[in-house]
Design an enzyme around this catalytic site. Structure first.
Site, PDB file in Angstrom:
ATOM      1  N   ASP A  34       0.853  -1.183   0.000  1.00 20.98           N
ATOM      2  CA  ASP A  34       0.000   0.000   0.000  1.00 20.98           C
ATOM      3  C   ASP A  34       0.888   1.232   0.000  1.00 20.98           C
ATOM      4  OD1 ASP A  34      -3.271   0.184   0.894  1.00 20.98           O
ATOM      5  OD2 ASP A  34      -2.130   2.055   0.857  1.00 20.98           O
ATOM      6  N   VAL A  57       1.848   1.314  -6.791  1.00 22.84           N
ATOM      7  CA  VAL A  57       1.742   0.407  -7.932  1.00 22.84           C
ATOM      8  C   VAL A  57       1.764   1.124  -9.273  1.00 22.84           C
ATOM      9  CG1 VAL A  57       0.498  -1.317  -6.577  1.00 22.84           C
ATOM     10  CG2 VAL A  57      -0.794   0.384  -7.900  1.00 22.84           C
ATOM     11  N   ASN A  83      -5.523  -5.189  -6.172  1.00 19.58           N
ATOM     12  CA  ASN A  83      -6.666  -4.566  -5.512  1.00 19.58           C
ATOM     13  C   ASN A  83      -6.532  -3.051  -5.369  1.00 19.58           C
ATOM     14  OD1 ASN A  83      -9.086  -4.531  -3.567  1.00 19.58           O
ATOM     15  ND2 ASN A  83      -7.428  -3.766  -2.264  1.00 19.58           N
ATOM     16  N   SER A 134     -14.949  -3.778 -10.851  1.00 15.17           N
ATOM     17  CA  SER A 134     -16.103  -3.213 -10.155  1.00 15.17           C
ATOM     18  C   SER A 134     -17.335  -3.417 -11.023  1.00 15.17           C
ATOM     19  CB  SER A 134     -15.892  -1.707  -9.912  1.00 15.17           C
ATOM     20  OG  SER A 134     -17.081  -1.088  -9.456  1.00 15.17           O
ATOM     21  N   SER A 136     -19.046  -1.105 -11.630  1.00  9.98           N
ATOM     22  CA  SER A 136     -18.999   0.129 -12.429  1.00  9.98           C
ATOM     23  C   SER A 136     -18.284  -0.093 -13.753  1.00  9.98           C
ATOM     24  CB  SER A 136     -18.313   1.247 -11.643  1.00  9.98           C
ATOM     25  OG  SER A 136     -19.102   1.654 -10.550  1.00  9.98           O
ATOM     26  N   TYR A 147     -13.564   6.476 -13.254  1.00 12.71           N
ATOM     27  CA  TYR A 147     -13.547   5.252 -12.459  1.00 12.71           C
ATOM     28  C   TYR A 147     -14.150   4.078 -13.233  1.00 12.71           C
ATOM     29  CZ  TYR A 147     -14.377   2.024  -8.596  1.00 12.71           C
ATOM     30  OH  TYR A 147     -14.384   0.915  -7.774  1.00 12.71           O
ATOM     31  N   LYS A 151     -12.226   0.635 -14.723  1.00 10.23           N
ATOM     32  CA  LYS A 151     -12.591  -0.718 -14.311  1.00 10.23           C
ATOM     33  C   LYS A 151     -13.038  -1.566 -15.501  1.00 10.23           C
ATOM     34  CE  LYS A 151     -11.691  -0.295  -9.933  1.00 10.23           C
ATOM     35  NZ  LYS A 151     -10.578  -1.055  -9.305  1.00 10.23           N
ATOM     36  N   THR A 182     -17.961  -0.895   3.486  1.00 11.37           N
ATOM     37  CA  THR A 182     -16.679  -0.444   4.001  1.00 11.37           C
ATOM     38  C   THR A 182     -16.894   0.827   4.828  1.00 11.37           C
ATOM     39  OG1 THR A 182     -16.232   0.951   2.086  1.00 11.37           O
ATOM     40  CG2 THR A 182     -15.505  -1.343   1.954  1.00 11.37           C
TER      41      THR A 182
END
Length: 250
Positions: A34, A57, A83, A134, A136, A147, A151, A182
């Site tokens: 992360d 990443v 992820n 996702s 989405s 976004y 995806k 979440t």
């Protein structure tokens, strides 16, 4: 040092952290990646058997270091879970190129870079890649031009990877989470949005981070040894209904 090893990006919180924990429960060694070093350190504090790597990443040099350091630590890489992601929402007119690139850099470039860098190691273990897309990326909705497009691209990239890497025994699949309970989602979703999701999802609820992690870990396991190139919506049936949410348009 001959136990299986997984790399999970975006592992400091949420689905990534739940996935790392599930791998650990199954006896895997886990490299938790992360770029939020402070949050990663907090997660690592109670998980001393994991390798914490504060890396980005979207940075090719960081990605090479992730693979190199993980292989040196575990002696092998058996699974890569891409992820890490960022979510920036807003109308198309407000999506400037800087925002577009921020989203693409992590959500799409990161998946490409990490999988490419991991391939030599995964060839040795006939390993697995799971990309987190996702719903989405499966269905268009408002306020998600960057976004959702990122995806959707991840979904096609997954199929490209599966088509090319299958001859090495490397399996590549994508998981498309639907609404997940979440901390972030609960902080930004109004009661109107929560109620609308519950009405639109056939299972009438949000999913949990653990439920998504179960699908991810299954796809990385030997139980999914003949599954590749697949896109699995873990969304309580939301994608199957094809109904938009007016509450999400504002």
């Amino acid at each position: 040092m001959d136990g299986k090893c997984a790399i999970v990006t975006g592992a400091a919180r949420g689905i990534g952290l739940a996935t790392a924990d599930l791998f650990r429960e199954a006896g895997w060694r886990v490299a938790m990646v992360d770029r939020d070093s402070a949050e990663l350190a907090r997660a690592e504090a109670s998980r001393g058997d994991a390798l914490a790597l504060a890396r980005d990443v979207s940075n090719p040099q960081d990605v090479d270091a992730i693979m190199r350091e993980t292989a040196a630590w575990a002696g092998r890489i058996d699974a890569l879970v891409n992820n890490a992601g960022v979510a920036e929402f807003g109308p198309i007119e407000d999506c400037d190129f800087e925002m577009w690139r921020r989203v693409m850099a992590t959500n799409l470039d990161g998946v490409f870079l990490c999988t490419q860098a991991a391939t030599p190691y995964l060839k040795e273990t006939a390993g697995a890649v799971v990309n987190i897309a996702s719903i989405s990326g499966l269905r268009a909705s408002t306020l998600r031009v960057a976004y959702g497009t990122s995806k959707a691209a991840v979904i096609h990239l997954t199929r490209q990877q599966a088509a090319e890497l299958g001859e090495y025994g490397i399996r590549c699949n994508a998981v498309c989470p639907g609404p997940v309970r979440t901390k972030l989602a609960m902080a930004v979703h109004t009661q109107e949005i929560i109620d609308a999701y519950h009405d639109a999802i056939p299972l009438n609820r949000y999913g949990s981070e653990r439920e998504i992690a179960e699908v991810i870990c299954f796809l990385c396991s030997d139980k999914a040894s003949y599954v590749t190139g697949q896109v699995i919506a873990a969304d309580g049936g939301f994608e199957s209904t094809g109904v938009g949410l007016p509450a999400l348009r504002r």
